[in-house]
Design a protein around this motif. Structure first.
Motif, PDB file in Angstrom:
ATOM      1  N   SER A   1       0.917  -1.297   0.006  1.00  0.00           N
ATOM      2  CA  SER A   1       0.067  -0.023  -0.025  1.00  0.00           C
ATOM      3  C   SER A   1       0.963   0.984   0.020  1.00  0.00           C
ATOM      4  O   SER A   1       1.982   1.271   0.555  1.00  0.00           O
ATOM      5  N   ARG A   2       0.321   2.386  -0.670  1.00  0.00           N
ATOM      6  CA  ARG A   2       0.941   3.526  -0.759  1.00  0.00           C
ATOM      7  C   ARG A   2       0.373   4.155   0.555  1.00  0.00           C
ATOM      8  O   ARG A   2      -0.617   4.582   0.650  1.00  0.00           O
ATOM      9  N   THR A   3       1.709   4.612   1.375  1.00  0.00           N
ATOM     10  CA  THR A   3       1.183   5.251   2.572  1.00  0.00           C
ATOM     11  C   THR A   3       1.423   6.839   2.912  1.00  0.00           C
ATOM     12  O   THR A   3       1.166   7.381   3.471  1.00  0.00           O
TER      13      THR A   3
ATOM     14  N   SER B   1       6.304   6.655  -0.320  1.00  0.00           N
ATOM     15  CA  SER B   1       6.043   5.834   0.900  1.00  0.00           C
ATOM     16  C   SER B   1       5.410   4.780   0.537  1.00  0.00           C
ATOM     17  O   SER B   1       4.163   4.867   0.258  1.00  0.00           O
ATOM     18  N   TYR B   2       5.928   3.462   0.875  1.00  0.00           N
ATOM     19  CA  TYR B   2       5.158   2.109   0.657  1.00  0.00           C
ATOM     20  C   TYR B   2       5.205   1.451   1.721  1.00  0.00           C
ATOM     21  O   TYR B   2       6.584   1.166   2.362  1.00  0.00           O
ATOM     22  N   THR B   3       4.327   0.587   2.108  1.00  0.00           N
ATOM     23  CA  THR B   3       4.489  -0.601   3.116  1.00  0.00           C
ATOM     24  C   THR B   3       4.068  -1.709   2.239  1.00  0.00           C
ATOM     25  O   THR B   3       3.233  -1.879   1.419  1.00  0.00           O
TER      26      THR B   3
ATOM     27  N   ALA C   1      -7.342   0.242   3.675  1.00  0.00           N
ATOM     28  CA  ALA C   1      -7.154   0.972   2.661  1.00  0.00           C
ATOM     29  C   ALA C   1      -8.003   1.036   1.449  1.00  0.00           C
ATOM     30  O   ALA C   1      -7.730   0.474   0.656  1.00  0.00           O
TER      31      ALA C   1
ATOM     32  N   GLN D   1      -6.970   1.445  -2.331  1.00  0.00           N
ATOM     33  CA  GLN D   1      -5.781   0.701  -2.804  1.00  0.00           C
ATOM     34  C   GLN D   1      -6.146  -0.543  -3.939  1.00  0.00           C
ATOM     35  O   GLN D   1      -5.534  -1.336  -4.097  1.00  0.00           O
TER      36      GLN D   1
END
Lengths: 307, 92
Positions: free
Chosen positions: A231-233, A237-239, A278, A281
């Motif tokens: 997921s784009r946080t 930034s991504y997790t 999310a 997403q």
């Protein structure tokens, strides 16, 4: 907004904006382009609403329509991020969940099945697997190869990701099992069947058809299934979450398609939970709820008259 | 050491396993023809999940590991029940 909806001049403009003004400039252009698709691409809107109406059942038609635009923008940003990552112009920050799991799996002689979905930026997330020293093979139809190859830099030197176009016969099974036994990672799309055998699961509160092949192959090869959730946080930034792992093993005396469907249900539950947390997403622009076919159905014997 | 199964015995065991392990209805092992086409519309219409199951059946019942087989050869041996039985007979 999907691969089919972009065209060469469009991508050229985005690249130009990216090169001259960076990510923010490309995002700026995106808001206009997304508006165009939101207003005029009825097919994309309809497909997005199939998901949004189930994710936000409390919302009326107008709110769902507005949320469509937000979803288009969210997907567009991730396409731009992917473009930026591929060009090497921007470095992204990845928060990796499940590093211990990956370390454990990379130490094994055999490989594993990697289950992805039209969730978040799975292509950009997959590049984080470079560190574990295994090759990744994406099971993918030829018509999707070009876009994915571009986004994953597959043709570049030193690339550790490649594709396997399924020929549709038993030879595919042998090839995939051999790759897994040789220690490679084989990746399947877990949320859309693409003409493969399916089982009926509950996904986002409604009955949907999910493919069963990944679980069947993993059970045959005796390897785990790792679910990739990305997921784009935030900005750059991504997790990337690799914490969901299962090892499918048939119980004797139980219908195997039932067991496959049960594993697919576990995956559907994980995805439902992910999209609950999310909601923007989910880029599954395909109505898996309406287009469901289950030749045997849970608990049933199968007809030999065709699938 | 157990005697080697005859081709006929292998064929019968294979029919039994296919009907049971693949949960096939509308057909019994007795009704299955010796030269039954397994995959596609011409035959009994098995799909890719069934191919995985057949790989397992061969491994569990006859100790045959198909993982190292090349894809073209794999397609050949899955062509019909007879061809598959012959392969088992030659390799078990």
């Amino acid at each position: 907004m999907s691969r089919q909806r972009g065209n060469k001049p469009g991508f050229w403009f985005f690249r130009l904006f990216l090169k001259t003004g960076g990510l923010w400039a490309a995002y700026g252009l995106l808001y206009g382009v997304a508006l165009h698709y939101w207003l005029f691409d009825r097919q994309a809107g309809k497909a997005a609403r199939a998901y949004l109406s189930r994710r936000f059942p409390e919302n009326g038609k107008l709110m769902i329509h507005l949320k469509c635009y937000r979803l288009f923008v969210s997907q567009g940003k991730q396409l731009i991020d992917r473009m930026a990552a591929t060009s090497g112009a921007v470095r992204f920050n990845f928060t990796l969940l499940g590093e211990d799991t990956l370390a454990d799996l990379s130490a094994r002689k055999s490989g594993f099945v990697l289950l992805t979905a039209h969730a978040g930026n799975w292509q950009i997330a997959m590049t984080t697997l470079g560190r574990i020293g295994k090759n990744v093979y994406l099971v993918m139809h030829p018509e999707h190869n070009t876009a994915v190859k571009q986004s994953l830099n597959i043709s570049s030197e030193g690339a550790f990701i490649d594709t396997i176009p399924p020929a549709g016969g038993p030879g595919d099974v042998l090839k995939i099992i051999k790759l897994l036994k040789d220690g490679h990672i084989v990746s399947f799309m877990g949320d859309r069947p693409y003409d493969a055998a399916t089982g009926e699961v509950t996904f986002m509160g409604d009955r949907a058809a999910f493919p069963l092949g990944a679980f069947s192959i993993a059970a045959a090869a005796g390897v785990p299934v790792v679910m990739l959730l990305a997921s784009r946080t935030g900005f750059k930034s991504y997790t990337v979450d690799f914490t969901h792992v299962m090892t499918p093993k048939y119980e004797k005396g139980r219908n195997k398609r039932d067991q496959l469907t049960q594993w697919a249900q576990t995956y559907a539950d994980i995805l439902t939970d992910f999209f609950t947390k999310a909601p923007y997403q989910c880029f599954l622009f395909y109505d898996v709820w309406r287009n469901r076919e289950d030749p045997g159905g849970p608990g049933e014997k199968r007809s030999v008259s065709g699938n | 050491m157990a005697d080697k199964q005859s081709l006929e015995e292998i064929r019968e065991q294979l029919k039994q396993s296919l009907v049971e392990e693949l949960s096939l209805e509308d057909i019994t092992p007795e009704e299955m023809k010796d030269d039954e086409i397994l995959f596609g519309e011409e035959g009994i219409g098995l799909d890719s999940l069934d191919a995985v199951e057949i790989v397992l059946i061969l491994q569990q019942n006859w100790g045959i590991d198909l993982a190292d087989m090349d894809m073209e050869k794999g397609k050949e041996i899955f062509a019909s029940l007879d061809v598959l039985a012959q392969y088992i007979y030659d390799n078990a």
